[in-house]
Scaffold this active site. Structure first.
Site, mmCIF file in Angstrom:
data_model
loop_
_atom_site.group_PDB
_atom_site.id
_atom_site.type_symbol
_atom_site.label_atom_id
_atom_site.label_comp_id
_atom_site.label_asym_id
_atom_site.label_seq_id
_atom_site.Cartn_x
_atom_site.Cartn_y
_atom_site.Cartn_z
ATOM 1 N N LYS A 110 0.851 -1.180 0.000
ATOM 2 C CA LYS A 110 0.000 0.000 0.000
ATOM 3 C C LYS A 110 0.893 1.238 0.000
ATOM 4 O O LYS A 110 1.707 1.432 0.902
ATOM 5 C CB LYS A 110 -0.916 0.026 1.215
ATOM 6 C CG LYS A 110 -1.833 1.250 1.204
ATOM 7 C CD LYS A 110 -2.459 1.501 2.554
ATOM 8 C CE LYS A 110 -3.059 2.905 2.580
ATOM 9 N NZ LYS A 110 -3.500 3.309 3.924
ATOM 10 N N GLY A 171 -8.089 9.249 9.976
ATOM 11 C CA GLY A 171 -8.337 9.304 11.411
ATOM 12 C C GLY A 171 -9.428 10.261 11.840
ATOM 13 O O GLY A 171 -9.668 10.435 13.036
ATOM 14 N N ALA A 197 -9.581 5.570 4.529
ATOM 15 C CA ALA A 197 -9.491 6.729 5.425
ATOM 16 C C ALA A 197 -10.824 7.439 5.567
ATOM 17 O O ALA A 197 -11.555 7.641 4.592
ATOM 18 C CB ALA A 197 -8.439 7.739 4.966
ATOM 19 N N GLY A 198 -11.132 7.808 6.806
ATOM 20 C CA GLY A 198 -12.300 8.616 7.101
ATOM 21 C C GLY A 198 -13.488 7.874 7.671
ATOM 22 O O GLY A 198 -14.421 8.479 8.192
ATOM 23 N N ASN A 219 -8.593 1.724 10.135
ATOM 24 C CA ASN A 219 -7.811 1.411 11.325
ATOM 25 C C ASN A 219 -8.406 2.108 12.553
ATOM 26 O O ASN A 219 -8.885 1.472 13.476
ATOM 27 C CB ASN A 219 -6.352 1.819 11.133
ATOM 28 C CG ASN A 219 -5.493 1.428 12.318
ATOM 29 O OD1 ASN A 219 -5.217 0.251 12.506
ATOM 30 N ND2 ASN A 219 -5.091 2.385 13.132
ATOM 31 N N THR A 220 -8.404 3.434 12.536
ATOM 32 C CA THR A 220 -8.814 4.195 13.711
ATOM 33 C C THR A 220 -10.247 3.887 14.136
ATOM 34 O O THR A 220 -10.540 3.823 15.339
ATOM 35 C CB THR A 220 -8.671 5.707 13.440
ATOM 36 O OG1 THR A 220 -7.337 5.969 13.009
ATOM 37 C CG2 THR A 220 -8.947 6.520 14.691
#
Length: 267
Positions: A110, A171, A197-198, A219-220
């Protein structure tokens, strides 16, 4: 007696392929921000994900003198996706992935090249340059990018094996902020498209899948949940639900009401 309706074969046999590798789960999870590797491994299991992305510069995968991620998440059972988190130039990203290939033999990677620390938005000039170089060196880069269909097509042209537009800043948990451009990227791409993301909660994942994306990376949203393992399970179900809704084909939107039962002939 209620008899459960079997899930159609289209759903049960639904898979996606990137760089010649085929997967059933359309959810990819990360390895940062967890309390420890054990919690990370438990969340991964609950998510059903078959790919885990690893920040090569931050997560220990090679020093046996310190706790290693590979002791908790077996790279023989789960596909590791090394990433270039924290890289702000093409040179740094390329160097990081060359080291990753030397350490673990990984070529499916990635790529993310960030423009600045405040927004963590991708620098598309550096990202395009790095993608082209990595592809020529035999890497198979899945590329984090802006939600721009023109930029996405250029990445594909220079060798990206997957396009990974952000839904919102990394995040942030804001969810998909521009569904129009994500859908345009999906419609124009010949390689897999994954929102990266987001994502903040399960409904965000469902939206991404309903737009026709091949998958979602996060992830977050899981790691910072009050119960990461429970949230991982929620994300698994949301991705599956959104995918089924996309395959089923949603009803058209109307400006006015349309009754489920006809109004004509009422007593």
């Amino acid at each position: 007696m209620n008899i459960a309706t079997p899930v159609t074969s289209a759903a049960t046999e639904d898979t996606w392929t990137v760089a010649g590798k085929t997967f059933r789960s359309r959810l990819i999870v990360g390895t940062g921000k967890y309390k420890d590797f054990a919690q990370n491994a438990a969340a991964l299991e609950a998510s059903g994900a078959e790919i885990v992305t690893v920040a090569v510069r931050r997560v220990n995968v090679s020093d046996p003198k310190a706790p290693m991620l590979t002791d908790f998440i077996d790279p023989k059972k789960v596909t590791y996706l090394p990433n270039t988190a924290g890289c702000f130039t093409a040179e740094d990203a390329i160097r990081t992935l060359r080291l990753a290939r030397e350490a673990g033999g990984w070529d499916l990677v990635k790529l993310e090249v960030l423009g600045e620390a405040r927004t963590l938005y991708p620098d598309m000039v550096e990202t395009l340059r790095a993608t082209e170089i990595l592809a020529k060196e035999g890497f198979k880069p899945m590329v984090y990018c802006v939600d721009d269909p023109i930029a996405a097509k250029r990445l594909e042209d220079v060798g990206a094996v997957a396009i990974m537009p952000l839904g919102a800043p990394i995040g942030s948990g804001l969810g998909i902020q521009n569904q129009v451009t994500i859908r345009l990227i999906v419609e124009g791409a010949k390689v897999p498209v994954l929102v990266d993301a987001g994502v903040g909660t399960a409904s965000d994942s469902a939206v991404a899948m309903e737009l026709g994306c091949d998958g979602v990376l996060m992830n977050t949203a899981i790691a910072e949940a009050k119960d990461p393992v429970m949230m991982a399970r929620a994300m698994k179900l949301a991705v599956e639900s959104g995918r089924l809704a996309y395959l089923a084909g949603r009803m058209g939107k109307r400006r006015y009401a349309d009754p489920s039962s006809p109004l004509a002939g009422l007593i």
